[in-house]
Write a protein that holds these residues in place. Structure first.
Motif, PDB file in Angstrom:
ATOM      1  N   GLY A 163      -4.812   0.216 -14.667  1.00  0.00           N
ATOM      2  CA  GLY A 163      -5.543  -0.925 -14.138  1.00  0.00           C
ATOM      3  C   GLY A 163      -5.032  -1.511 -12.839  1.00  0.00           C
ATOM      4  N   PHE A 164      -4.211  -0.794 -12.101  1.00  0.00           N
ATOM      5  CA  PHE A 164      -3.781  -1.364 -10.831  1.00  0.00           C
ATOM      6  C   PHE A 164      -4.136  -0.464  -9.657  1.00  0.00           C
ATOM      7  CE2 PHE A 164      -0.151   1.424 -10.580  1.00  0.00           C
ATOM      8  CZ  PHE A 164       0.361   1.507 -11.861  1.00  0.00           C
ATOM      9  N   ILE A 165      -5.387  -0.104  -9.628  1.00  0.00           N
ATOM     10  CA  ILE A 165      -5.858   0.723  -8.521  1.00  0.00           C
ATOM     11  C   ILE A 165      -7.027   0.036  -7.834  1.00  0.00           C
ATOM     12  CG2 ILE A 165      -7.416   2.052  -9.984  1.00  0.00           C
ATOM     13  CD1 ILE A 165      -6.805   4.457  -8.176  1.00  0.00           C
ATOM     14  N   GLU A 166      -7.032   0.135  -6.552  1.00  0.00           N
ATOM     15  CA  GLU A 166      -8.148  -0.323  -5.735  1.00  0.00           C
ATOM     16  C   GLU A 166      -8.514   0.859  -4.870  1.00  0.00           C
ATOM     17  OE1 GLU A 166      -8.756  -3.194  -1.930  1.00  0.00           O
ATOM     18  OE2 GLU A 166      -7.597  -4.006  -3.589  1.00  0.00           O
ATOM     19  N   MET A 167      -9.697   1.402  -5.111  1.00  0.00           N
ATOM     20  CA  MET A 167     -10.099   2.589  -4.368  1.00  0.00           C
ATOM     21  C   MET A 167     -10.975   2.181  -3.193  1.00  0.00           C
ATOM     22  SD  MET A 167     -10.660   5.363  -7.356  1.00  0.00           S
ATOM     23  CE  MET A 167     -10.636   6.704  -6.209  1.00  0.00           C
ATOM     24  N   GLU A 168     -10.758   2.866  -2.109  1.00  0.00           N
ATOM     25  CA  GLU A 168     -11.524   2.601  -0.905  1.00  0.00           C
ATOM     26  C   GLU A 168     -12.338   3.836  -0.577  1.00  0.00           C
ATOM     27  OE1 GLU A 168     -10.506   2.055   3.778  1.00  0.00           O
ATOM     28  OE2 GLU A 168      -9.205   1.075   2.340  1.00  0.00           O
ATOM     29  N   SER A 169     -13.620   3.670  -0.438  1.00  0.00           N
ATOM     30  CA  SER A 169     -14.498   4.764  -0.073  1.00  0.00           C
ATOM     31  C   SER A 169     -14.739   4.728   1.426  1.00  0.00           C
ATOM     32  CB  SER A 169     -15.822   4.647  -0.821  1.00  0.00           C
ATOM     33  OG  SER A 169     -16.708   5.653  -0.403  1.00  0.00           O
ATOM     34  N   GLU A 176       0.859  -1.176   0.000  1.00  0.00           N
ATOM     35  CA  GLU A 176       0.000   0.000   0.000  1.00  0.00           C
ATOM     36  C   GLU A 176       0.892   1.221   0.000  1.00  0.00           C
ATOM     37  OE1 GLU A 176      -3.140   1.964   3.053  1.00  0.00           O
ATOM     38  OE2 GLU A 176      -3.356  -0.176   2.650  1.00  0.00           O
ATOM     39  N   VAL A 177       0.542   2.203  -0.842  1.00  0.00           N
ATOM     40  CA  VAL A 177       1.349   3.403  -0.995  1.00  0.00           C
ATOM     41  C   VAL A 177       0.470   4.621  -0.779  1.00  0.00           C
ATOM     42  CG1 VAL A 177       2.734   4.741  -2.622  1.00  0.00           C
ATOM     43  CG2 VAL A 177       2.840   2.243  -2.665  1.00  0.00           C
ATOM     44  N   THR A 178       1.002   5.599  -0.068  1.00  0.00           N
ATOM     45  CA  THR A 178       0.319   6.873   0.108  1.00  0.00           C
ATOM     46  C   THR A 178       1.122   7.933  -0.637  1.00  0.00           C
ATOM     47  OG1 THR A 178      -0.490   6.220   2.277  1.00  0.00           O
ATOM     48  CG2 THR A 178      -0.492   8.568   1.780  1.00  0.00           C
ATOM     49  N   LEU A 179       0.455   8.681  -1.510  1.00  0.00           N
ATOM     50  CA  LEU A 179       1.118   9.708  -2.307  1.00  0.00           C
ATOM     51  C   LEU A 179       0.490  11.063  -2.049  1.00  0.00           C
ATOM     52  CD1 LEU A 179       1.093   7.838  -5.723  1.00  0.00           C
ATOM     53  CD2 LEU A 179       3.033   8.079  -4.199  1.00  0.00           C
ATOM     54  N   LYS A 180       1.284  12.093  -2.142  1.00  0.00           N
ATOM     55  CA  LYS A 180       0.774  13.459  -2.085  1.00  0.00           C
ATOM     56  C   LYS A 180       0.876  14.025  -3.491  1.00  0.00           C
ATOM     57  CE  LYS A 180       1.787  14.322   2.706  1.00  0.00           C
ATOM     58  NZ  LYS A 180       2.348  15.227   3.682  1.00  0.00           N
ATOM     59  N   ILE A 181      -0.277  14.292  -4.096  1.00  0.00           N
ATOM     60  CA  ILE A 181      -0.356  14.764  -5.470  1.00  0.00           C
ATOM     61  C   ILE A 181      -0.874  16.208  -5.445  1.00  0.00           C
ATOM     62  CG2 ILE A 181      -1.381  14.361  -7.754  1.00  0.00           C
ATOM     63  CD1 ILE A 181       0.306  12.004  -6.747  1.00  0.00           C
ATOM     64  N   PRO A 182      -0.199  17.137  -6.131  1.00  0.00           N
ATOM     65  CA  PRO A 182      -0.715  18.512  -6.195  1.00  0.00           C
ATOM     66  C   PRO A 182      -2.131  18.530  -6.764  1.00  0.00           C
ATOM     67  CG  PRO A 182       1.511  18.406  -7.083  1.00  0.00           C
ATOM     68  CD  PRO A 182       1.058  16.986  -6.867  1.00  0.00           C
ATOM     69  N   ASP A 183      -2.969  19.400  -6.235  1.00  0.00           N
ATOM     70  CA  ASP A 183      -4.370  19.469  -6.655  1.00  0.00           C
ATOM     71  C   ASP A 183      -4.519  19.595  -8.164  1.00  0.00           C
ATOM     72  OD1 ASP A 183      -5.205  19.255  -4.051  1.00  0.00           O
ATOM     73  OD2 ASP A 183      -5.500  21.403  -3.776  1.00  0.00           O
ATOM     74  N   LYS A 184      -3.684  20.413  -8.781  1.00  0.00           N
ATOM     75  CA  LYS A 184      -3.826  20.640 -10.221  1.00  0.00           C
ATOM     76  C   LYS A 184      -3.505  19.380 -11.043  1.00  0.00           C
ATOM     77  CE  LYS A 184       0.794  22.401 -11.016  1.00  0.00           C
ATOM     78  NZ  LYS A 184       1.623  23.352 -11.685  1.00  0.00           N
ATOM     79  N   ASN A 185      -2.709  18.463 -10.490  1.00  0.00           N
ATOM     80  CA  ASN A 185      -2.324  17.247 -11.203  1.00  0.00           C
ATOM     81  C   ASN A 185      -3.174  16.038 -10.839  1.00  0.00           C
ATOM     82  OD1 ASN A 185      -0.263  18.736 -12.313  1.00  0.00           O
ATOM     83  ND2 ASN A 185       1.267  18.022 -10.881  1.00  0.00           N
ATOM     84  N   PHE A 186      -4.023  16.176  -9.843  1.00  0.00           N
ATOM     85  CA  PHE A 186      -4.774  15.024  -9.338  1.00  0.00           C
ATOM     86  C   PHE A 186      -5.674  14.373 -10.388  1.00  0.00           C
ATOM     87  CE2 PHE A 186      -8.263  12.971  -7.037  1.00  0.00           C
ATOM     88  CZ  PHE A 186      -7.531  12.028  -6.348  1.00  0.00           C
TER      89      PHE A 186
END
Length: 68
Positions: free
Chosen positions: A24-30, A3-13
Protein backbone atom coordinates in the motif's frame (compact mmCIF):
# COMPACT_ATOMS: atom_id res chain seq x y z
CA UNK A 1 8.27 12.41 0.28
CA UNK A 2 11.23 10.42 -1.03
CA UNK A 3 11.42 8.98 -4.53
CA UNK A 4 13.31 5.79 -5.32
CA UNK A 5 14.31 4.29 -8.65
CA UNK A 6 14.89 0.53 -8.69
CA UNK A 7 16.13 -1.87 -11.33
CA UNK A 8 14.13 -5.09 -11.07
CA UNK A 9 14.92 -8.16 -13.23
CA UNK A 10 12.15 -8.79 -15.76
CA UNK A 11 11.35 -12.21 -14.33
CA UNK A 12 10.80 -10.72 -10.84
CA UNK A 13 8.89 -7.62 -11.88
CA UNK A 14 5.31 -9.00 -11.63
CA UNK A 15 5.99 -10.39 -8.14
CA UNK A 16 7.65 -7.15 -7.05
CA UNK A 17 4.75 -5.00 -8.27
CA UNK A 18 2.17 -7.22 -6.58
CA UNK A 19 4.11 -7.03 -3.31
CA UNK A 20 4.43 -3.24 -3.47
CA UNK A 21 0.73 -2.83 -4.24
CA UNK A 22 -0.28 -5.07 -1.32
CA UNK A 23 1.94 -3.09 1.04
CA UNK A 24 0.00 0.00 0.00
CA UNK A 25 2.79 2.51 -0.38
CA UNK A 26 3.01 2.93 -4.09
CA UNK A 27 2.10 5.87 -6.23
CA UNK A 28 2.28 5.04 -9.90
CA UNK A 29 2.78 7.66 -12.53
CA UNK A 30 1.61 7.05 -16.06
CA UNK A 31 3.51 8.84 -18.77
CA UNK A 32 1.23 8.88 -21.76
CA UNK A 33 2.84 10.25 -24.87
CA UNK A 34 0.74 11.93 -27.51
CA UNK A 35 1.84 10.91 -30.99
CA UNK A 36 1.30 13.68 -33.53
CA UNK A 37 -1.09 12.89 -36.38
CA UNK A 38 1.58 13.46 -39.03
CA UNK A 39 3.74 10.76 -37.37
CA UNK A 40 0.80 8.36 -37.40
CA UNK A 41 0.28 9.05 -41.11
CA UNK A 42 3.93 8.29 -41.85
CA UNK A 43 3.69 4.96 -40.02
CA UNK A 44 0.42 4.08 -41.80
CA UNK A 45 2.04 4.85 -45.15
CA UNK A 46 5.07 2.68 -44.34
CA UNK A 47 2.90 -0.21 -43.16
CA UNK A 48 0.85 -0.10 -46.35
CA UNK A 49 4.05 -0.09 -48.45
CA UNK A 50 5.46 -3.09 -46.61
CA UNK A 51 5.16 -6.29 -48.57
CA UNK A 52 4.88 -9.62 -46.83
CA UNK A 53 7.48 -11.03 -49.24
CA UNK A 54 10.03 -8.54 -47.86
CA UNK A 55 9.79 -10.07 -44.40
CA UNK A 56 12.00 -12.91 -43.22
CA UNK A 57 10.76 -15.85 -41.18
CA UNK A 58 12.40 -15.75 -37.73
CA UNK A 59 12.58 -19.54 -37.47
CA UNK A 60 14.70 -19.62 -40.64
CA UNK A 61 16.85 -16.60 -39.76
CA UNK A 62 17.66 -17.27 -36.11
CA UNK A 63 20.01 -20.14 -36.95
CA UNK A 64 22.24 -17.67 -38.83
CA UNK A 65 23.04 -15.86 -35.59
CA UNK A 66 26.05 -17.00 -33.62
CA UNK A 67 25.17 -16.51 -29.96
CA UNK A 68 28.58 -17.58 -28.58
Amino acid sequence: MKEVTLKIPDKNFPFFMELIKKLGFIEMESKDIDVPEHHKKIIDKRLKALKKEDLLDWNKVKDDFNMD
